[in-house]
Design a protein around this motif. Sequence first.
Motif, short mmCIF file in Angstrom:
data_model
loop_
_atom_site.label_atom_id
_atom_site.label_comp_id
_atom_site.label_asym_id
_atom_site.label_seq_id
_atom_site.Cartn_x
_atom_site.Cartn_y
_atom_site.Cartn_z
N LEU A 47 33.85 35.23 19.23
CA LEU A 47 34.42 35.95 18.10
C LEU A 47 34.84 34.98 16.99
O LEU A 47 34.75 35.29 15.80
N LEU A 48 35.28 33.79 17.40
CA LEU A 48 35.77 32.80 16.44
C LEU A 48 34.70 31.80 16.01
O LEU A 48 35.00 30.85 15.29
N GLY A 49 33.47 32.02 16.44
CA GLY A 49 32.39 31.13 16.02
C GLY A 49 32.42 29.76 16.66
O GLY A 49 31.71 28.85 16.23
N LEU A 50 33.22 29.59 17.71
CA LEU A 50 33.28 28.30 18.40
C LEU A 50 32.09 28.11 19.34
O LEU A 50 31.74 26.98 19.68
N ASP A 51 31.52 29.21 19.79
CA ASP A 51 30.28 29.19 20.56
C ASP A 51 29.30 30.12 19.86
O ASP A 51 29.71 31.13 19.26
N ARG A 52 28.04 29.81 19.96
CA ARG A 52 27.00 30.65 19.36
C ARG A 52 26.48 31.62 20.42
O ARG A 52 26.09 31.19 21.51
N PRO A 53 26.45 32.91 20.13
CA PRO A 53 25.95 33.86 21.14
C PRO A 53 24.46 33.68 21.40
O PRO A 53 23.69 33.31 20.50
N THR A 54 24.06 33.93 22.63
CA THR A 54 22.64 33.94 22.95
C THR A 54 21.97 35.12 22.26
O THR A 54 20.84 35.02 21.77
N SER A 55 22.69 36.24 22.20
CA SER A 55 22.23 37.41 21.46
C SER A 55 23.44 38.25 21.11
O SER A 55 24.54 38.04 21.62
N GLY A 56 23.24 39.22 20.20
CA GLY A 56 24.35 40.05 19.75
C GLY A 56 25.10 39.38 18.61
O GLY A 56 24.74 38.29 18.16
N GLU A 57 26.15 40.04 18.16
CA GLU A 57 26.93 39.48 17.05
C GLU A 57 28.40 39.81 17.19
O GLU A 57 28.78 40.78 17.85
N ALA A 58 29.21 39.00 16.54
CA ALA A 58 30.66 39.19 16.52
C ALA A 58 31.13 39.15 15.07
O ALA A 58 30.76 38.24 14.32
N ARG A 59 31.93 40.13 14.70
CA ARG A 59 32.46 40.18 13.34
C ARG A 59 33.96 40.38 13.37
O ARG A 59 34.48 41.15 14.19
N VAL A 60 34.63 39.69 12.49
CA VAL A 60 36.08 39.81 12.35
C VAL A 60 36.36 40.11 10.88
O VAL A 60 35.94 39.33 10.01
N GLY A 61 37.02 41.22 10.62
CA GLY A 61 37.24 41.61 9.23
C GLY A 61 35.94 41.89 8.50
O GLY A 61 35.84 41.66 7.30
N GLY A 62 34.94 42.38 9.24
CA GLY A 62 33.67 42.75 8.64
C GLY A 62 32.69 41.62 8.43
O GLY A 62 31.58 41.84 7.96
N LYS A 63 33.08 40.38 8.79
CA LYS A 63 32.20 39.22 8.59
C LYS A 63 32.18 38.36 9.84
O LYS A 63 33.09 38.42 10.67
N ARG A 64 31.13 37.55 9.95
CA ARG A 64 31.17 36.52 10.97
C ARG A 64 32.23 35.49 10.56
O ARG A 64 32.44 35.25 9.37
#
Length: 321
Positions: A47-64
């Motif tokens: 969620l915090l961009g400290l690891d890159r997902p293998t697939s899928g996405e995480a957004r906080v406040g509408g943005k990565r």
Amino acid sequence: MIEARGLTKRYGAKTAVDDLSFTVRPGSVTGFLGPNGAGKSTTMRLLLGLDRPTSGEARVGGKRYREHRAPLREVGALLEARAVHPGRSARAHLLALARTEGIPARRVDEVIELVGLTGVARKRVGGFSLGMGQRLGIATALLGDPAVVMLDEPVNGLDPDGVLWIRTLLKGLAAEGRAVLVSSHLMSEMAQTADHLVVVGRGKLLADTSVTELTARTQDAAVTVRSPQAARLAVLLRGVGARSTTTGGADRLEVHGATAAQVGEVAGRHGVVLHELHARTSTLEEAYMALTRDSREYRTDDGARTDGDQPDGTAAEGAAR
């Protein structure tokens, strides 16, 4: 708002997070629960961009996370309270972070007071206790007055007064309209703090629901009944498919397979006198243990699964890294 959509993270052959989707909405405290190795810490890192997902996405406040120009003002996070240079004072640490995003020094003093560190603000962090370190980590998370707050095990090291303080703080943050995600292994505390729950096991979503709904859905309902005719009542209850055991005295039964209303109706039809009748509500801990029974990474010698002694992810996620 926090949004996870199909999040998957693999480390070689190990899948730490498996197609995980959930939403943390503003105005509520969402408890993030799961056994050790369930993928909670990895999910927070994604969620915090400290690891890159293998697939899928995480957004906080509408943005990565990396798309936010002033992330401290958007997202406040505590993942590792001790990740502070031990030679710096608490105030110097917070002031350095504040200067990276143009946060005024008065805000540093505000959060120091908020977390109760005013008296030690100029002392070196290396001499802090675990509880003081936790408070500094929470101050760091709140420094930018963010709309989203994510805290990993924030009550670790806090005394009872500190636990009450963090509970009040989290509820207050949610009441201000912030989205709050907090992980914890303390079920009794989550029962008092969380409005909503996201439960994971072995990287998969097990539940996305309220505390009330989870306990109602997973409980093995029990009814306690006390009667001078308990033995007769037990026979009558067997006739309607309920089972009972004597507990706490010959006149007291714990009944499974029938509601309190059904037990009362059976007693009434047959003239059985009741001195006590009530349904026992399942605790969050009981509901959680039932839900995660097949998702725990560790076992005791008798073969029963159990949580490990390490912080979340140390054995499973850490080894995978």
